[in-house]
Motif scaffolding. Structure first.
Motif, PDB file in Angstrom:
ATOM      1  N   ALA B 259      -2.448   6.951  -0.512  1.00 13.96           N
ATOM      2  CA  ALA B 259      -3.306   5.579  -1.180  1.00 13.96           C
ATOM      3  C   ALA B 259      -3.505   4.828   0.106  1.00 13.96           C
ATOM      4  N   VAL B 260      -2.537   4.734   1.027  1.00 11.36           N
ATOM      5  CA  VAL B 260      -2.473   3.796   2.163  1.00 11.36           C
ATOM      6  C   VAL B 260      -3.821   4.598   3.212  1.00 11.36           C
ATOM      7  N   ASN B 261      -3.485   5.878   3.400  1.00  6.07           N
ATOM      8  CA  ASN B 261      -4.578   6.564   4.403  1.00  6.07           C
ATOM      9  C   ASN B 261      -5.843   6.317   3.751  1.00  6.07           C
ATOM     10  N   CYS B 262      -6.229   6.105   2.419  1.00  4.70           N
ATOM     11  CA  CYS B 262      -7.454   6.350   1.690  1.00  4.70           C
ATOM     12  C   CYS B 262      -7.952   4.716   1.932  1.00  4.70           C
ATOM     13  N   GLY B 263      -7.144   3.748   2.367  1.00  5.36           N
ATOM     14  CA  GLY B 263      -7.528   2.395   2.404  1.00  5.36           C
ATOM     15  C   GLY B 263      -7.527   1.480   1.304  1.00  5.36           C
ATOM     16  N   TYR B 264      -6.751   2.105   0.402  1.00  2.00           N
ATOM     17  CA  TYR B 264      -6.806   1.404  -0.947  1.00  2.00           C
ATOM     18  C   TYR B 264      -5.715  -0.016  -0.845  1.00  2.00           C
ATOM     19  N   ILE B 265      -4.787   0.043   0.162  1.00  2.00           N
ATOM     20  CA  ILE B 265      -3.872  -0.818   0.308  1.00  2.00           C
ATOM     21  C   ILE B 265      -3.275  -0.883   1.793  1.00  2.00           C
ATOM     22  N   GLY B 266      -2.408  -1.924   2.095  1.00  2.53           N
ATOM     23  CA  GLY B 266      -1.859  -1.901   3.716  1.00  2.53           C
ATOM     24  C   GLY B 266      -0.747  -1.088   3.758  1.00  2.53           C
ATOM     25  N   ALA B 267      -0.343  -0.813   4.892  1.00  3.29           N
ATOM     26  CA  ALA B 267       0.683   0.111   5.081  1.00  3.29           C
ATOM     27  C   ALA B 267       2.104  -0.572   4.886  1.00  3.29           C
ATOM     28  N   GLU B 268       2.125  -1.725   4.909  1.00  5.39           N
ATOM     29  CA  GLU B 268       3.418  -2.489   4.552  1.00  5.39           C
ATOM     30  C   GLU B 268       3.982  -2.138   3.016  1.00  5.39           C
ATOM     31  N   HIS B 269       3.112  -1.398   2.424  1.00  5.09           N
ATOM     32  CA  HIS B 269       3.433  -1.393   0.834  1.00  5.09           C
ATOM     33  C   HIS B 269       3.713   0.139   0.744  1.00  5.09           C
ATOM     34  N   MET B 270       3.645   1.124   1.861  1.00  5.18           N
ATOM     35  CA  MET B 270       4.158   2.501   1.706  1.00  5.18           C
ATOM     36  C   MET B 270       5.724   2.576   1.638  1.00  5.18           C
ATOM     37  N   VAL B 271       5.857   3.347   0.332  1.00  6.10           N
ATOM     38  CA  VAL B 271       7.077   3.779  -0.040  1.00  6.10           C
ATOM     39  C   VAL B 271       7.232   5.173   0.327  1.00  6.10           C
ATOM     40  N   GLY B 272       8.737   5.625   0.917  1.00  3.25           N
ATOM     41  CA  GLY B 272       8.841   6.910   1.489  1.00  3.25           C
ATOM     42  C   GLY B 272       9.548   7.199   2.653  1.00  3.25           C
ATOM     43  N   GLN B 273       9.326   8.345   3.063  1.00  6.25           N
ATOM     44  CA  GLN B 273      10.322   8.658   4.415  1.00  6.25           C
ATOM     45  C   GLN B 273       9.601   7.865   5.461  1.00  6.25           C
ATOM     46  N   THR B 274       8.226   7.717   5.702  1.00  6.98           N
ATOM     47  CA  THR B 274       7.768   6.914   6.804  1.00  6.98           C
ATOM     48  C   THR B 274       7.551   5.377   6.407  1.00  6.98           C
ATOM     49  N   GLY B 275       7.828   5.208   5.159  1.00  8.76           N
ATOM     50  CA  GLY B 275       7.686   3.721   4.549  1.00  8.76           C
ATOM     51  C   GLY B 275       9.088   3.252   4.364  1.00  8.76           C
ATOM     52  N   VAL B 276       9.009   2.282   3.095  1.00 10.54           N
ATOM     53  CA  VAL B 276      10.221   1.802   2.999  1.00 10.54           C
ATOM     54  C   VAL B 276      11.123   2.646   1.836  1.00 10.54           C
ATOM     55  N   THR B 277      12.493   2.392   1.816  1.00 13.47           N
ATOM     56  CA  THR B 277      13.126   3.214   0.830  1.00 13.47           C
ATOM     57  C   THR B 277      13.513   2.121  -0.112  1.00 13.47           C
ATOM     58  N   VAL B 278      13.208   2.350  -1.415  1.00 10.86           N
ATOM     59  CA  VAL B 278      13.460   1.382  -2.264  1.00 10.86           C
ATOM     60  C   VAL B 278      14.331   1.825  -3.590  1.00 10.86           C
ATOM     61  N   ARG B 279      15.088   1.033  -4.123  1.00 19.35           N
ATOM     62  CA  ARG B 279      16.076   1.677  -5.218  1.00 19.35           C
ATOM     63  C   ARG B 279      15.715   0.348  -6.235  1.00 19.35           C
ATOM     64  N   PRO B 280      14.946   0.052  -6.875  1.00 22.84           N
ATOM     65  CA  PRO B 280      14.786  -1.084  -7.976  1.00 22.84           C
ATOM     66  C   PRO B 280      15.208  -0.411  -9.187  1.00 22.84           C
ATOM     67  N   ALA B 281      15.279  -1.397 -10.172  1.00 24.26           N
ATOM     68  CA  ALA B 281      16.073  -0.877 -11.392  1.00 24.26           C
ATOM     69  C   ALA B 281      14.737  -0.115 -12.285  1.00 24.26           C
ATOM     70  N   LEU B 282      13.379  -0.381 -11.860  1.00 22.98           N
ATOM     71  CA  LEU B 282      12.308   0.375 -12.554  1.00 22.98           C
ATOM     72  C   LEU B 282      11.371   0.679 -11.463  1.00 22.98           C
ATOM     73  N   TYR B 283      10.959   1.915 -11.535  1.00 24.49           N
ATOM     74  CA  TYR B 283      10.066   2.321 -10.343  1.00 24.49           C
ATOM     75  C   TYR B 283       8.631   3.083 -11.190  1.00 24.49           C
ATOM     76  N   ILE B 284       7.702   2.717 -11.397  1.00 25.61           N
ATOM     77  CA  ILE B 284       6.536   3.419 -11.997  1.00 25.61           C
ATOM     78  C   ILE B 284       5.571   3.805 -10.887  1.00 25.61           C
ATOM     79  N   ALA B 285       5.528   5.242 -10.961  1.00 22.47           N
ATOM     80  CA  ALA B 285       4.494   6.036 -10.037  1.00 22.47           C
ATOM     81  C   ALA B 285       3.416   6.261 -10.803  1.00 22.47           C
TER      82      ALA B 285
END
Ligand SMILES: Cc1cc2nc3c(=O)[nH]c(=O)nc-3n(C[C@H](O)[C@H](O)[C@H](O)COP(=O)(O)OP(=O)(O)OC[C@H]3O[C@@H](n4cnc5c(N)ncnc54)[C@H](O)[C@@H]3O)c2cc1C
Ligand SMILES: Cc1cc2nc3c(=O)[nH]c(=O)nc-3n(C[C@H](O)[C@H](O)[C@H](O)COP(=O)(O)OP(=O)(O)OC[C@H]3O[C@@H](n4cnc5c(N)ncnc54)[C@H](O)[C@@H]3O)c2cc1C
Lengths: 283, 344
Positions: B259-285
Motif C-alpha cells: 500500500a505504501v509502495n502504491c502511494g496510497y499512504i506514507g511510509a510512516e504508517h508501514m507495519v512489518g519487518q521494515t516498518g513498525v512492530t505493533v501489538r495492539p488490543a485489536l488489529y484489523i487487516a
C-alpha cells in the motif's frame, strides 16, 4: 578538473521476496538453489551513485563482489550498466563469514584495488538483512562513513556534500574523502543495461566459472581473487574470523488459535462488533 | 580484542536526539534490567551528547544503575566516528558482557563500526534476548550464561538464534517497539560516571550542515487499535475507507508495504519487518494478503480481524476473526456497526 574513483561493493542474493514452502528445508534452513539469485536491490542504487559521480566529475568505477563463482552474474550486470572494472573475490575459506569477517575480506579487497575516493555499498542486503557490512568496512579502512545516501549534492576540493536520510527526516553533511557511503533505494533510479555494453561483456567469465580456465581468452576474462591475492589473514576470515555463531534456525511457524469465520453480510459484521464490545476489545 | 568478563555489566546505548531520549532506549532499559537480574550484575547506560546530564534520572527510573555520561559539544549532533570512538573507549575500559543498541537509523549506523573496531560480533534486529547455555556440537565444550540473540533473516522467513561463545562483549541491536517499555519508578536512583574522552580532530571529518527532523505524526506503537489497509484497497482515494474506520474506532491507521509502495499512504504508517512492530488490543487487516514480513510486525496483536476476498490469503491463518468478501462492501458496514454499537 579533479576526477573521483569509486569502488562499489555488490552482493548476489537469493530473492527472498519469493520464498514459499518449497524453498524451505525441514530444519528451517533455506534451499538457496530453489530461489532465483538476484542483484541485491540497494546495490544497484550504490552502483548508480558511483556512475553518477563518474558522469558528473569524471573518474572510474570498479565493482567488487565476494561470493561463489556464480556471483560473477552481478559483476557482468555492473559492466552492462557502465562499470569499468569488475573483481570477484572467491575462496572456500571465506564460507561462514559473519559481517565482521565479510567486511574484513571486502576491505582487504578495496585496499588491494587502491586509489579510491568513494566506496559505495547498498544500505542492506535482503538475505542477511543486517546493514552492518558497510559501516564495518569503513572502520576497517579507517575512513569516515555516511549512511543512507539520498542525494549527491556536490563533490569538490576533496570533500563531498551529501544528503542522507535520518529516519524521521534528512541531513546534509560534508565529509572528507575518501569516504564510504551506503545508499538507500530512494536515492536514485538505476540506469538500464546498455545493449552495446551487453554485447561487449556477456562472454566474460571468471576462471572458476569455466571447465578449462586455461582456454579462457584474455579479453573474456573477469578478474578473480583469492584470499591470498588480497593478503587476508585467514584467522579473520570465514568461520574462524566470525564471533557470531548461528546456534539454531527455525522457519517461522504461525500460531493459529481458535478461528471464527464471520459471514460477509451486514448482520454478520454487526454481530462481530457486538462480540468485540462484549470482550472489551473496543474501549 | 576485549576479554570475556562474566562479571561485566549489561549495557545499553542511551540514544538521544536534541536532548530527548528515544523510546527504544527506554525499552532496552527494561530488557537489560531483566537480563542483568538473571546474571546478577548491574545495568549501565552510555549517554553521549551535549548538555544531556538531565536525562540520567529517566534512565535510572527505567532500571539503569550507572550512567556513563560523555558530555562534549562535538557530540551534539550524531556523526558515526566520534560516537563509535566513545563507545569503543568505554567498552575497552569497563568490559561489559552485553551491549544493546536500538536498531534505529543511528544505532545501525555506528553500532557496526564499534563492533568492527573491537572485533566483536553484532547481531542485527533481535526480536528476543535470553540467557542460556550452549554446548558446542564438535568440541562438547559447555558455555554457560550466553546471550541468545534471536533474529529474523531471509526477509523474515526464518528466525535464527545467534550466540557468541568466545568473543565478547555480546552485542545486539533491537528494533523499536519489540520490547515493551516498563513503568518508570521515580524513586530509583543511580550513579553518574562522568567520562572525559578526547576526540581527535581526525574523528570529526563529517560536518552536519543542515538538518530537518519531521515530528512523528503517527503513533502506531502506542495505539490500542490499529486499522491497516493493503494493496487490496485499490487506490489512494479508497484508502479513506481505512481512515474512516480507524476514526470510528479511535484507532491508528497502518498499512502494508504494498500500500505504501502504491502511494496510497506514507511510509510512516508501514507495519512489518521494515516498518513498525505493533501489538495492539485489536488489529484489523484489510486487503492485506499476510506476507511473512507484514505478519512479523503485527502477529502479537491480542485480536486480529482479517478482511480479504481471497479465502486462501495467508492472513487468515493468524486471524481470530476472518471475513471473506469485498472490502468495499464490508468496511462501510463495519463503520456503520461501530458507530451504532451498543454501549456496555
Ligand atoms: C540466518 C542468518 C543470520 C545472520 N545474522 C547475522 C548477524 O546478526 N550478525 C552478523 O554479523 N552476521 C549475520 N549473518 C551473516 C551475514 O549474513 C553475512 O556475513 C553476510 O555475508 C553479510 O551480511 P548481510 O547479508 O547482512 O549484508 P549487509 O550488511 O546487509 O550488506 C550491506 C551492503 O554491504 C555490501 N556487501 C555485503 N555482503 C557483500 C558481499 N558478499 N560482496 C560484496 N558486497 C557485499 C553490499 O553493498 C550490501 O548492500 C547471518 C547469516 C544468516 C544466514
Ligand atoms: C525484505 C522485505 C521486507 C519487507 N517488509 C515489509 C513490511 O515491513 N511490511 C509489509 O507490509 N510488507 C513488507 N514486505 C513486503 C511483503 O512481502 C508483501 O509484498 C506486502 O506485505 C504485501 O502487501 P499487501 O498484502 O498489501 O499486498 P498483496 O500481497 O498484493 O495483497 C493484497 C490482498 O488484497 C486482497 N484484495 C484485493 N482486492 C480486495 C477487495 N476488494 N476486498 C478484499 N480484499 C481484497 C487480495 O486478495 C490480496 O490478498 C517486505 C518484503 C521484503 C522482501
Amino acid at each position: 578538473m579533479a576526477s573521483y574513483n569509486s569502488i562499489v561493493l555488490v552482493k548476489q542474493v537469493p530473492d527472498t521476496s519469493r520464498i514459499s514452502g518449497d524453498a524451505m528445508n525441514s530444519d528451517g534452513t533455506i534451499k538457496r538453489s530453489a530461489l532465483p539469485a538476484i542483484f541485491n536491490p540497494e546495490d544497484l542504487c550504490a552502483l548508480e551513485a558511483a556512475l553518477e559521480v563518474k558522469d558528473r566529475f569524471g573518474g572510474t568505477v570498479t565493482v567488487v563482489s565476494m561470493g561463489p563463482p556464480k556471483a560473477a552474474d552481478v559483476l557482468r550486470e555492473c559492466l552492462y550498466r557502465g562499470a569499468d572494472r569488475a573483481i570477484l573475490v572467491t575462496d572456500r575459506a571465506a564460507a561462514g563469514s559473519d559481517t565482521l569477517a565479510t567486511s574484513y575480506i571486502l576491505s582487504q579487497a578495496v585496499k588491494t584495488v587502491g586509489n579510491f575516493d568513494f566506496v559505495f555499498c547498498g544500505r542492506q542486503a535482503i538475505d542477511g538483512d543486517t546493514a552492518q557490512t558497510g559501516p564495518q568496512c569503513a572502520e576497517k579502512l579507517g575512513i569516515p562513513q555516511v549512511a543512507y545516501l539520498l542525494e549527491i549534492i556536490d563533490v569538490k576540493d576533496g570533500k563531498a556534500t551529501l544528503k542522507r536520510s535520518i529516519g524521521d527526516g534528512w541531513e546534509i553533511v560534508r565529509t572528507t574523502l575518501p569516504a564510504l557511503v551506503t545508499v538507500v533505494r530512494d536515492a536514485n533510479e538505476p540506469r538500464p543495461c546498455s545493449s552495446i555494453r551487453v554485447m561487449r561483456n556477456k562472454h566474460k567469465r571468471v576462471p572458476a566459472e569455466v571447465q578449462d580456465p586455461a582456454a579462457l581468452a584474455p579479453e573474456d576474462r573477469l578478474e578473480q581473487w583469492s584470499l591470498a591475492d588480497i593478503d587476508a589473514d585467514l584467522d579473520r576470515c570465514g568461520f574462524a574470523g566470525s564471533p557470531t555463531k548461528v546456534h539454531k534456525v527455525t522457519s517461522i511457524v504461525l500460531k493459529t488459535e481458535g478461528h471464527t469465520s464471520i459471514e460477509a453480510t451486514e448482520e454478520g459484521v454487526r454481530a462481530l462488533v457486538a462480540e468485540l464490545v462484549k470482550d472489551r476489545a473496543l474501549a | 580484542m576485549t576479554k570475556k568478563n562474566p562479571q561485566g555489566e549489561v549495557w545499553i546505548f542511551a540514544e538521544q536526539q536534541d536532548g530527548k531520549l528515544n523510546d527504544v532506549a527506554l525499552e532496552l532499559c527494561g530488557k537489560a534490567r531483566a537480563l542483568a537480574d538473571v546474571l546478577g550484575v548491574k545495568v549501565g547506560a552510555v549517554l553521549p551528547g551535549y548538555q544531556v546530564a538531565g536525562l540520567a534520572p529517566t534512565l535510572f527510573a527505567h532500571g539503569v544503575d550507572r550512567v556513563y555520561l560523555v558530555d562534549d559539544p562535538n557530540l551534539r549532533y550524531f556523526t558515526s566516528s566520534p560516537y563509535a570512538f566513545v563507545m569503543e573507549t568505554l567498552i575497552d575500559k569497563y568490559a561489559p558482557q552485553i551491549v544493546l543498541y536500538g536498531a534505529t537509523p543511528l544505532g545501525r549506523d555506528f553500532g557496526p563500526r564499534v563492533a568492527s573496531a573491537i572485533r566483536a560480533g553484532l547481531t542485527a534486529d533481535c526480536v528476543e534476548l535470553e540467557i542460556g547455555d550452549v554446548v558446542d556440537a564438535k568440541t562438547k565444550e559447555e558455555y554457560k550464561n550466553l546471550l541468545y540473540q534471536i533474529r529474523p533473516a531471509f526477509g523474515g522467513n526464518i528466525v535464527a538464534t545467534i550466540v557468541n561463545p568466545e568473543r565478547w562483549p555480546q552485542m545486539a541491536t533491537v528494533r523499536e517497539g519489540v520490547f515493551p517499555k516498563q513503568e518508570p519508578d521515580a524513586t530509583r536512583g543511580g550513579e553518574i560516571v562522568e567520562e572525559k574522552i578526547a576526540l581527535d580532530p581526525s574523528l570529526l571529518c563529517v560536518e552536519v550542515l543542515e538538518r530537518m527532523v519531521q515530528e512523528r505524526t503517527v503513533d502506531l506503537k502506542g495505539a490500542r487499535i490499529v486499522v491497516s489497509g493493503g494493496a487490496g484497497v485499490g487506490s489512494k482515494e479508497n484508502f479513506q475507507l481505512i481512515r474512516d474506520l480507524a476514526d470510528a474506532l479511535g484507532g491508528a491507521v497502518g498499512a502494508s508495504r504494498a500500500a505504501v509502495n502504491c502511494g496510497y499512504i506514507g511510509a510512516e504508517h508501514m507495519v512489518g519487518q521494515t516498518g513498525v512492530t505493533v501489538r495492539p488490543a485489536l488489529y484489523i487487516a484489510i486487503g492485506i494478503s499476510g506476507a511473512i514480513q507484514h505478519i512479523a510486525g503485527m502477529q502479537d496483536s491480542a485480536k486480529i480481524i482479517a478482511i480479504n476476498s481471497d479465502p486462501k490469503a495467508p492472513i487468515f491463518s493468524i486471524a481470530r476473526y476472518g471475513i471473506v468478501g469485498d472490502l468495499n462492501q464490508i468496511v462501510p458496514w463495519l463503520i456503520k456497526a461501530v458507530r451504532e454499537r451498543p454501549t456496555e
